[in-house]
Design a protein around this motif. Sequence first.
Motif, short mmCIF file in Angstrom:
data_model
loop_
_atom_site.label_atom_id
_atom_site.label_comp_id
_atom_site.label_asym_id
_atom_site.label_seq_id
_atom_site.Cartn_x
_atom_site.Cartn_y
_atom_site.Cartn_z
N LYS A 198 0.82 -1.21 0.00
CA LYS A 198 0.00 0.00 0.00
C LYS A 198 0.86 1.25 0.00
O LYS A 198 0.54 2.23 -0.67
CB LYS A 198 -0.94 -0.03 1.23
N SER A 199 2.00 1.22 0.73
CA SER A 199 2.79 2.45 0.76
C SER A 199 3.46 2.68 -0.60
O SER A 199 3.58 3.82 -1.03
CB SER A 199 3.81 2.42 1.89
N SER A 200 3.86 1.61 -1.30
CA SER A 200 4.45 1.85 -2.61
C SER A 200 3.39 2.41 -3.56
O SER A 200 3.68 3.28 -4.39
CB SER A 200 5.05 0.56 -3.18
N LEU A 201 2.14 1.96 -3.41
CA LEU A 201 1.07 2.49 -4.27
C LEU A 201 0.82 3.97 -3.99
O LEU A 201 0.65 4.77 -4.91
CB LEU A 201 -0.21 1.69 -4.06
N PHE A 202 0.76 4.33 -2.70
CA PHE A 202 0.53 5.74 -2.37
C PHE A 202 1.68 6.60 -2.88
O PHE A 202 1.46 7.70 -3.42
CB PHE A 202 0.35 5.93 -0.86
N LEU A 203 2.92 6.12 -2.70
CA LEU A 203 4.05 6.90 -3.20
C LEU A 203 3.98 7.03 -4.71
O LEU A 203 4.31 8.08 -5.28
CB LEU A 203 5.37 6.26 -2.76
N GLY A 204 3.53 5.96 -5.38
CA GLY A 204 3.33 6.03 -6.83
C GLY A 204 2.30 7.09 -7.20
O GLY A 204 2.50 7.88 -8.13
N ALA A 205 1.20 7.14 -6.43
CA ALA A 205 0.18 8.17 -6.68
C ALA A 205 0.78 9.55 -6.49
O ALA A 205 0.48 10.49 -7.25
CB ALA A 205 -1.00 7.96 -5.73
N GLY A 206 1.66 9.69 -5.48
CA GLY A 206 2.32 10.97 -5.26
C GLY A 206 3.20 11.35 -6.44
O GLY A 206 3.27 12.52 -6.84
N LEU A 207 3.86 10.36 -7.04
CA LEU A 207 4.70 10.63 -8.21
C LEU A 207 3.85 11.09 -9.40
O LEU A 207 4.24 12.00 -10.14
CB LEU A 207 5.50 9.39 -8.59
N LEU A 208 2.68 10.46 -9.57
CA LEU A 208 1.76 10.89 -10.63
C LEU A 208 1.38 12.35 -10.43
O LEU A 208 1.37 13.15 -11.37
CB LEU A 208 0.48 10.05 -10.59
N LEU A 209 1.07 12.69 -9.19
CA LEU A 209 0.67 14.06 -8.87
C LEU A 209 1.82 15.01 -9.14
O LEU A 209 1.63 16.11 -9.67
CB LEU A 209 0.27 14.10 -7.39
N HIS A 210 3.02 14.58 -8.81
CA HIS A 210 4.21 15.41 -8.99
C HIS A 210 4.44 15.67 -10.48
O HIS A 210 4.77 16.78 -10.89
CB HIS A 210 5.40 14.67 -8.39
N ARG A 211 4.25 14.63 -11.28
CA ARG A 211 4.60 14.71 -12.71
C ARG A 211 3.47 15.35 -13.52
O ARG A 211 3.70 16.12 -14.41
CB ARG A 211 4.88 13.29 -13.19
N PHE A 212 2.22 14.98 -13.19
CA PHE A 212 1.11 15.38 -14.06
C PHE A 212 0.10 16.30 -13.38
O PHE A 212 -0.86 16.73 -13.99
CB PHE A 212 0.37 14.14 -14.59
N GLY A 213 0.30 16.56 -12.08
CA GLY A 213 -0.55 17.54 -11.41
C GLY A 213 -1.98 17.09 -11.18
O GLY A 213 -2.86 17.91 -10.95
N SER A 214 -2.24 15.79 -11.23
CA SER A 214 -3.59 15.32 -10.97
C SER A 214 -3.55 13.87 -10.50
O SER A 214 -2.61 13.14 -10.82
CB SER A 214 -4.45 15.42 -12.23
N VAL A 215 -4.53 13.45 -9.72
CA VAL A 215 -4.66 12.03 -9.43
C VAL A 215 -6.06 11.57 -9.80
O VAL A 215 -6.61 10.67 -9.18
CB VAL A 215 -4.38 11.69 -7.95
#
Lengths: 599, 114
Positions: free
Chosen positions: A344-361
């Motif tokens: 779960k923590s790797s998934l949340f961090l992945g979601a954070g990377l998406l947000l960082h790169r593309f500005g949306s989740v």
Amino acid sequence: MNLPPLIVAMPLLAAILLAVFTKVLRPRVADVVAIAAALGVSVMCGFLYRQSLSSPLVHWFGGWRPRGGVAVGISFVVDPAGAGLAVLVSVLMLAALVYSARYFEKVGTLYHTLMLVFLGAMCGFCLTGDLFNLFVFFELMGAAAYALCGYKTEEPGPLQGALNFAVVNTVGAFLVLDGLALLYARTGALNLAQIAQAVGDQRPDGLLITAFVLLAAGFLVKAAAVPFHFWLADAHAVAPTPVCILFSGVMVELGLYAVVRLYWVIFSAPFAGHGEALRALLITAGLLTALLGAVMCFLQRHIKRLLAFSTVSHVGIMLIGFGLLDREALAGLIVYVAGHALVKSSLFLGAGLLLHRFGSVDELKLHGRARRVPLLAGVFVLGAFGLAGLPTFGTFLGEALMSEAAEHHDYAWLSWCSMLAAALTGAAVLRMTARVFFGWGAAPDEAARPPTTEDEQRETRNDHTRLPLVMVVPTVLLAVTGLFSGLTPGAAGAAHLAAERLHDRPAYIARVLDDQPVPPPAPATTPALTTPLLHGLASAAAALILACLALFRPRLRLPGTVRGVAELRQVHSGHIGDYVAWLTLGVAVFGVSCAVLLR
Amino acid sequence: MTFLPYLVVVWLVVVSLYGMVTSRNLIHLIMCLAVMQSSTYVLLLALGFRTGGTAPIFQDIDVGTRAVDPVVQALMLTDVVVEATVMALLLAMTVQVHKHTGTLDPDQLRALKG
């Protein structure tokens, strides 16, 4: 040997230092201090865990040891389950702090201070052997978590999420306090072992049952069991992403840990005659939580909210593991908690990377936009199969141990239900990965419809062209560790030992009050993995099929589900009053069922 | 032994829950939470009360003197400290909510749903 108090004192001291010198410190220094403190705590926790394997350590503050079997002082009792959880807490905190070094555009030292307080409180919660101490750490952990959740005070979303979180959990804390007051009134003791000795094994009466209901319900609010789960999705969807991994990975599980600990140390003997009834009750609650969380997870398009509901579902599976009230299942539960936390923590961090790169989740807004980051796609695919319980993941091994225990208690069908819930959450993540990273499925016209949950706010500046290494490394490391967590040699054996120490009530009492050595653990039986292996593969396949159905057959609806689904979403209204009403109803139903079943 | 304090506890819990469920204003809601907290004070103090007991300060009284239970008072004080923090935090958040949305009515706050 002064390690146990140091584990709590060190992060708190570091937090104070950061708070005092906040004006003069450069921003990077705060990162370094916080990371160093978290690293130090992880090393100490690991060391403590090794020491606790032979025999649980008991530390009496100020040297107030028990005299003649009467404990007045406050103790830390470090057994493998508690120390192992503390290791998990500190490692996840380390990952979160490393990740947040580059994650935020601008973050004050207050963030690091709060994170360190949060760390100290959670570690204390894992290690303490005193009921009131448990409550204090519970509240400290809560206060730090509420502040972290609403950290971005300039946005309405995080504030509302934090308010819902704080109000519901504070009501839960009052229930805990009332429960512990009643136990103190009965036994005149606050030390867990002392309470257990005073309670003895006589038949439960009204007071004992009320105390159990209040304590269990209060901690289950933190553990987000249905119908206490409403706050979780709100809080996890809006909290800063690095904080989410602690919320989902360990904080929620700590609520369950408290219930497990209190049940086995204090209530297991008085309730021994009612095992079947209590088992049925807890399993029902776990089943409801697992299925409701999975369905809600599948309905989300906001990725963090989706992951939050999958946490609800997995907590339900954990609650089933506890509800079996069995040593084998307890061992499975311990493995499951660790495996789930990594995934779960790797998934949340992945979601954070998406947000960082593309500005949306938002899954639909991101449709096909992330084609050029295959690494991140890999993380999400791994995570999805981890949630579904593919063999090699810790979640699979945990589920296998739990389902074996379920068979012993004539609940063989339970593992099918857990499998369905796990497959649904895996399918939701797979569907989202296929949409976002591969652009599969029709480009949805739904994207035009306003999202049900306010889109993620700018935690980071929009559209970075590259992903920073300090953010990618923890994400990938957690995902890969998660993948192999089920294959770790000795994982099952270590879990068996931890479960043995956790559930052996007489040995715990003798160890704490009379300084007796604990008996050697019973030899662990290795489960036959053939049937679970098929289950794990079937679950992963089911996740794939469900994801494909959602992508390519969006019109396919089971008759009657549309209305049910709409109503289910309506219930999650984001309204504090509604949440408190559900909580009251839940406590009432739980209380009445316990009163009827346990008398 | 009198049941009155325990009845007060139950009453405070019930009215505060009712208040929170029906509240139309966040500050009112947080005050209801404070009322619920008061119920824990009453419970703790009632549990430690001994009829005819004095304050538990054994400086110049005999050790055998009947005194009220000091432990629950310590628990209550800790509870006050912890909850004061939480209340302050909640009220600070409420101020921010009002600043951004211009309303304190939970019915109007609909950023999170479904």
